[in-house]
Design a protein around this motif. Structure first.
Motif, PDB file in Angstrom:
ATOM      1  N   ARG A  29      28.137 -14.759  -0.123  1.00  0.00           N
ATOM      2  CA  ARG A  29      26.766 -15.142   0.276  1.00  0.00           C
ATOM      3  C   ARG A  29      25.830 -13.948   0.066  1.00  0.00           C
ATOM      4  O   ARG A  29      24.736 -14.088  -0.495  1.00  0.00           O
ATOM      5  CB  ARG A  29      26.739 -15.581   1.751  1.00  0.00           C
ATOM      6  N   GLN A  30      26.275 -12.783   0.492  1.00  0.00           N
ATOM      7  CA  GLN A  30      25.407 -11.608   0.367  1.00  0.00           C
ATOM      8  C   GLN A  30      25.127 -11.265  -1.099  1.00  0.00           C
ATOM      9  O   GLN A  30      24.021 -10.849  -1.450  1.00  0.00           O
ATOM     10  CB  GLN A  30      26.031 -10.410   1.086  1.00  0.00           C
ATOM     11  N   ALA A  31      26.112 -11.461  -1.953  1.00  0.00           N
ATOM     12  CA  ALA A  31      25.898 -11.190  -3.385  1.00  0.00           C
ATOM     13  C   ALA A  31      24.880 -12.170  -3.970  1.00  0.00           C
ATOM     14  O   ALA A  31      24.054 -11.803  -4.816  1.00  0.00           O
ATOM     15  CB  ALA A  31      27.221 -11.285  -4.139  1.00  0.00           C
ATOM     16  N   LEU A  32      24.922 -13.421  -3.503  1.00  0.00           N
ATOM     17  CA  LEU A  32      23.954 -14.414  -3.989  1.00  0.00           C
ATOM     18  C   LEU A  32      22.546 -14.088  -3.509  1.00  0.00           C
ATOM     19  O   LEU A  32      21.581 -14.182  -4.273  1.00  0.00           O
ATOM     20  CB  LEU A  32      24.345 -15.825  -3.514  1.00  0.00           C
ATOM     21  N   VAL A  33      22.432 -13.694  -2.247  1.00  0.00           N
ATOM     22  CA  VAL A  33      21.115 -13.302  -1.718  1.00  0.00           C
ATOM     23  C   VAL A  33      20.581 -12.120  -2.531  1.00  0.00           C
ATOM     24  O   VAL A  33      19.398 -12.077  -2.894  1.00  0.00           O
ATOM     25  CB  VAL A  33      21.200 -12.958  -0.216  1.00  0.00           C
ATOM     26  N   ALA A  34      21.459 -11.179  -2.834  1.00  0.00           N
ATOM     27  CA  ALA A  34      21.018  -9.981  -3.571  1.00  0.00           C
ATOM     28  C   ALA A  34      20.444 -10.357  -4.934  1.00  0.00           C
ATOM     29  O   ALA A  34      19.367  -9.889  -5.313  1.00  0.00           O
ATOM     30  CB  ALA A  34      22.181  -8.996  -3.720  1.00  0.00           C
ATOM     31  N   VAL A  35      21.119 -11.224  -5.688  1.00  0.00           N
ATOM     32  CA  VAL A  35      20.579 -11.560  -7.015  1.00  0.00           C
ATOM     33  C   VAL A  35      19.362 -12.474  -6.912  1.00  0.00           C
ATOM     34  O   VAL A  35      18.402 -12.336  -7.680  1.00  0.00           O
ATOM     35  CB  VAL A  35      21.645 -12.153  -7.987  1.00  0.00           C
ATOM     36  N   ALA A  36      19.377 -13.398  -5.945  1.00  0.00           N
ATOM     37  CA  ALA A  36      18.229 -14.324  -5.800  1.00  0.00           C
ATOM     38  C   ALA A  36      16.956 -13.551  -5.486  1.00  0.00           C
ATOM     39  O   ALA A  36      15.862 -13.927  -5.927  1.00  0.00           O
ATOM     40  CB  ALA A  36      18.502 -15.356  -4.710  1.00  0.00           C
ATOM     41  N   THR A  37      17.078 -12.493  -4.718  1.00  0.00           N
ATOM     42  CA  THR A  37      15.896 -11.735  -4.280  1.00  0.00           C
ATOM     43  C   THR A  37      15.683 -10.473  -5.120  1.00  0.00           C
ATOM     44  O   THR A  37      14.858  -9.637  -4.780  1.00  0.00           O
ATOM     45  CB  THR A  37      16.029 -11.337  -2.795  1.00  0.00           C
ATOM     46  N   SER A  38      16.424 -10.355  -6.220  1.00  0.00           N
ATOM     47  CA  SER A  38      16.365  -9.121  -7.015  1.00  0.00           C
ATOM     48  C   SER A  38      15.157  -9.075  -7.942  1.00  0.00           C
ATOM     49  O   SER A  38      14.827  -8.029  -8.486  1.00  0.00           O
ATOM     50  CB  SER A  38      17.638  -8.994  -7.876  1.00  0.00           C
ATOM     51  N   GLY A  39      14.533 -10.233  -8.168  1.00  0.00           N
ATOM     52  CA  GLY A  39      13.447 -10.287  -9.146  1.00  0.00           C
ATOM     53  C   GLY A  39      13.954 -10.539 -10.554  1.00  0.00           C
ATOM     54  O   GLY A  39      13.167 -10.573 -11.498  1.00  0.00           O
ATOM     55  N   SER A  40      15.258 -10.778 -10.719  1.00  0.00           N
ATOM     56  CA  SER A  40      15.774 -11.103 -12.050  1.00  0.00           C
ATOM     57  C   SER A  40      15.411 -12.539 -12.408  1.00  0.00           C
ATOM     58  O   SER A  40      15.684 -13.466 -11.634  1.00  0.00           O
ATOM     59  CB  SER A  40      17.301 -10.965 -12.087  1.00  0.00           C
ATOM     60  N   PRO A  41      14.819 -12.750 -13.589  1.00  0.00           N
ATOM     61  CA  PRO A  41      14.432 -14.115 -13.984  1.00  0.00           C
ATOM     62  C   PRO A  41      15.624 -15.013 -14.308  1.00  0.00           C
ATOM     63  O   PRO A  41      15.444 -16.194 -14.583  1.00  0.00           O
ATOM     64  CB  PRO A  41      13.564 -13.884 -15.224  1.00  0.00           C
ATOM     65  N   ARG A  42      16.821 -14.474 -14.268  1.00  0.00           N
ATOM     66  CA  ARG A  42      18.004 -15.305 -14.550  1.00  0.00           C
ATOM     67  C   ARG A  42      18.422 -16.170 -13.368  1.00  0.00           C
ATOM     68  O   ARG A  42      19.333 -16.996 -13.509  1.00  0.00           O
ATOM     69  CB  ARG A  42      19.177 -14.408 -14.927  1.00  0.00           C
ATOM     70  N   PHE A  43      17.842 -15.958 -12.197  1.00  0.00           N
ATOM     71  CA  PHE A  43      18.257 -16.700 -11.005  1.00  0.00           C
ATOM     72  C   PHE A  43      17.063 -17.467 -10.465  1.00  0.00           C
ATOM     73  O   PHE A  43      16.009 -16.886 -10.219  1.00  0.00           O
ATOM     74  CB  PHE A  43      18.805 -15.724  -9.952  1.00  0.00           C
ATOM     75  N   PHE A  44      17.244 -18.789 -10.323  1.00  0.00           N
ATOM     76  CA  PHE A  44      16.131 -19.580  -9.797  1.00  0.00           C
ATOM     77  C   PHE A  44      16.615 -20.740  -8.936  1.00  0.00           C
ATOM     78  O   PHE A  44      17.809 -20.987  -8.800  1.00  0.00           O
ATOM     79  CB  PHE A  44      15.176 -20.018 -10.904  1.00  0.00           C
ATOM     80  N   LEU A  45      15.638 -21.420  -8.357  1.00  0.00           N
ATOM     81  CA  LEU A  45      15.877 -22.424  -7.319  1.00  0.00           C
ATOM     82  C   LEU A  45      16.483 -23.706  -7.900  1.00  0.00           C
ATOM     83  O   LEU A  45      15.964 -24.262  -8.866  1.00  0.00           O
ATOM     84  CB  LEU A  45      14.539 -22.725  -6.642  1.00  0.00           C
ATOM     85  N   GLY A  46      17.546 -24.170  -7.276  1.00  0.00           N
ATOM     86  CA  GLY A  46      18.120 -25.482  -7.585  1.00  0.00           C
ATOM     87  C   GLY A  46      18.837 -25.933  -6.332  1.00  0.00           C
ATOM     88  O   GLY A  46      19.856 -25.365  -5.963  1.00  0.00           O
ATOM     89  N   THR A  47      18.282 -26.946  -5.653  1.00  0.00           N
ATOM     90  CA  THR A  47      18.805 -27.250  -4.310  1.00  0.00           C
ATOM     91  C   THR A  47      20.193 -27.885  -4.328  1.00  0.00           C
ATOM     92  O   THR A  47      20.961 -27.728  -3.394  1.00  0.00           O
ATOM     93  CB  THR A  47      17.887 -28.234  -3.556  1.00  0.00           C
ATOM     94  N   ASP A  48      20.494 -28.661  -5.380  1.00  0.00           N
ATOM     95  CA  ASP A  48      21.687 -29.511  -5.370  1.00  0.00           C
ATOM     96  C   ASP A  48      21.664 -30.465  -4.177  1.00  0.00           C
ATOM     97  O   ASP A  48      22.728 -30.845  -3.677  1.00  0.00           O
ATOM     98  CB  ASP A  48      22.977 -28.677  -5.379  1.00  0.00           C
ATOM     99  N   SER A  49      20.466 -30.823  -3.728  1.00  0.00           N
ATOM    100  CA  SER A  49      20.390 -31.800  -2.640  1.00  0.00           C
ATOM    101  C   SER A  49      21.130 -33.064  -3.084  1.00  0.00           C
ATOM    102  O   SER A  49      20.840 -33.626  -4.142  1.00  0.00           O
ATOM    103  CB  SER A  49      18.921 -32.116  -2.327  1.00  0.00           C
ATOM    104  N   ALA A  50      22.106 -33.484  -2.285  1.00  0.00           N
ATOM    105  CA  ALA A  50      23.031 -34.549  -2.709  1.00  0.00           C
ATOM    106  C   ALA A  50      23.280 -35.488  -1.540  1.00  0.00           C
ATOM    107  O   ALA A  50      24.207 -35.296  -0.756  1.00  0.00           O
ATOM    108  CB  ALA A  50      24.345 -33.929  -3.194  1.00  0.00           C
ATOM    109  N   PRO A  51      22.409 -36.512  -1.398  1.00  0.00           N
ATOM    110  CA  PRO A  51      22.509 -37.389  -0.233  1.00  0.00           C
ATOM    111  C   PRO A  51      23.728 -38.300  -0.265  1.00  0.00           C
ATOM    112  O   PRO A  51      24.060 -38.879  -1.301  1.00  0.00           O
ATOM    113  CB  PRO A  51      21.208 -38.212  -0.314  1.00  0.00           C
ATOM    114  N   HIS A  52      24.383 -38.377   0.885  1.00  0.00           N
ATOM    115  CA  HIS A  52      25.454 -39.362   1.108  1.00  0.00           C
ATOM    116  C   HIS A  52      25.205 -39.949   2.496  1.00  0.00           C
ATOM    117  O   HIS A  52      24.969 -39.196   3.447  1.00  0.00           O
ATOM    118  CB  HIS A  52      26.839 -38.685   1.110  1.00  0.00           C
TER     119      HIS A  52
END
Ligand code: DOR
Ligand code: ZN
Length: 353
Positions: A235-258
């Motif tokens: 989780r911490q590694a994901l937070v680090a890249v998401a907030t790093s300012g790298s344009p390779r990481f962006f939002l995708g919720t995968d919201s998946a209703p059941h």
């Protein structure tokens, strides 16, 4: 000091399950309130394997947007995907590129997740389609998990990188790839350091929770999605890249209703329904590490840049306000329990500015 409100360019959701029929009508307004566009997953039953099917599905999505929302100025554009199969012909890729409805092709390894039984059994069967995608620049969205039942479920993403992704990129070095809903340090490091055109989407649940959340005081089926939540270090590694300012990481919720009872069951479905509070959850994750100033680019800039689409021009606002997430929302045949249901959040989405 933290701002009392946050105004950002209207975001897009680069990985979303909208379902079909009555369920589509029940869930679409939650996404369309926050997001201008979404990459719509093709794992219907039967899956969306042709451009013609994608066009028809896009029309059903457009028709499901409530007129009241349209009157209030909410627009929503579905960006459709094709479900890659062992039989997808190169012609279908050409048809996709010739139109403006399909924006990516989705690889589900057969058996990896919900409605993936028609997915790819071996990428060697997809050479013609992948060659055309590489040549024409159509991105491949990847559910990156091996399906071998002998591989521990928590290791399936890391093993996929070595056994499938690296060889695939070796064969198709120019293929544009989105590694969807990454969940591990291995995937974050791989995407950050790789050569060539690769990006990754990250869900709110993988930024906010680790696998302990699935077992907190009992079994929590609404925290179960695929790929499954991992250890805190991931989780911490994901937070680090998401907030790093790298344009390779962006939002995708995968919201998946059941529907609730299909998750609260002896064999519960995988998927977190995050659409009602998606942006609020990302704001929580970014605020927790003092990176709110990077939320806008992650949510609204890097996705369209990768998909070669214009950035949105309208803006939305989030307000700093304590609120408890709803217990459930109605849906056909029952209810939907949102991600973070019953939890207190510090942000509230207040709409288009
Ligand atoms: O948790 C998940 N739910 N992961 C997927 O890959 C599919 C999705 C769904 O369609 O429910
Ligand atoms: Zn998904």
């Amino acid at each position: 000091m933290n701002p009392v409100e946050l105004t950002i360019t209207r975001p897009d959701d680069w990985h979303l399950h909208l379902r079909d029929g009555d369920m589509l009508h029940a869930v679409l307004p939650f996404t369309a309130r926050q997001f201008a566009r979404a990459i719509v997953m093709p794992n219907l039953q039967p899956p969306v394997t042709t451009v013609q099917q994608a066009q028809a599905y896009a029309a059903r999505i457009a028709a499901a947007l409530p007129p009241a929302m349209v009157e209030q100025g909410y627009s929503f554009q579905p960006l459709m995907t094709l479900y890659l199969t062992d039989q997808t012909p190169a012609d279908e890729i050409h048809r996709a590129v010739d139109g403006d409805v399909v924006h990516a092709v989705k690889l589900y390894p057969a058996g990896a997740t919900t409605h993936s039984d028609r997915g790819v059994t071996n990428l060697a069967h997809c050479t013609a389609a992948l060659e055309s995608m590489q040549r024409l620049g159509l991105p491949l969205c990847i559910h990156g998990e091996v399906t071998d039942s002998n591989v521990d479920v928590f290791d399936r993403e890391a093993v996929f990188i070595d056994q499938v992704l690296i060889p695939l990129r070796h064969r198709f070095p120019e293929l544009r790839i989105v590694f969807e809903h990454i969940t591990t340090r291995h995937a974050a490091d791989y995407v950050r350091d790789a050569d060539g055109s690769i990006a990754a989407t990250i869900t709110p649940q993988h930024l906010l929770y680790n696998r302990n959340s699935i077992f907190r005081g009992g079994l929590r089926p609404h925290m179960y999605c695929l790929p499954v939540l991992k250890r805190e270090e991931h989780r911490q590694a994901l937070v680090a890249v998401a907030t790093s300012g790298s344009p390779r990481f962006f939002l995708g919720t995968d919201s998946a209703p059941h529907e609730r009872t299909t998750k609260e069951s002896s064999c519960g479905c995988a998927g977190c329904f995050s659409a009602p509070v998606a942006l609020e959850l990302y704001a929580e994750a970014f605020e927790a590490v003092g990176a709110l100033d990077r939320l806008e680019a992650f949510s609204s800039f890097y996705g369209p840049d990768f998909y070669r689409l214009p950035r949105n021009t309208s803006t939305v606002r989030l307000q700093k306000a304590e609120r408890e997430v709803e217990a459930a929302f109605p849906c056909p045949g029952g209810s939907l329990v949102p991600l973070a249901s019953g939890e207190r959040l510090g942000w509230r989405f207040s709409g288009l500015v």
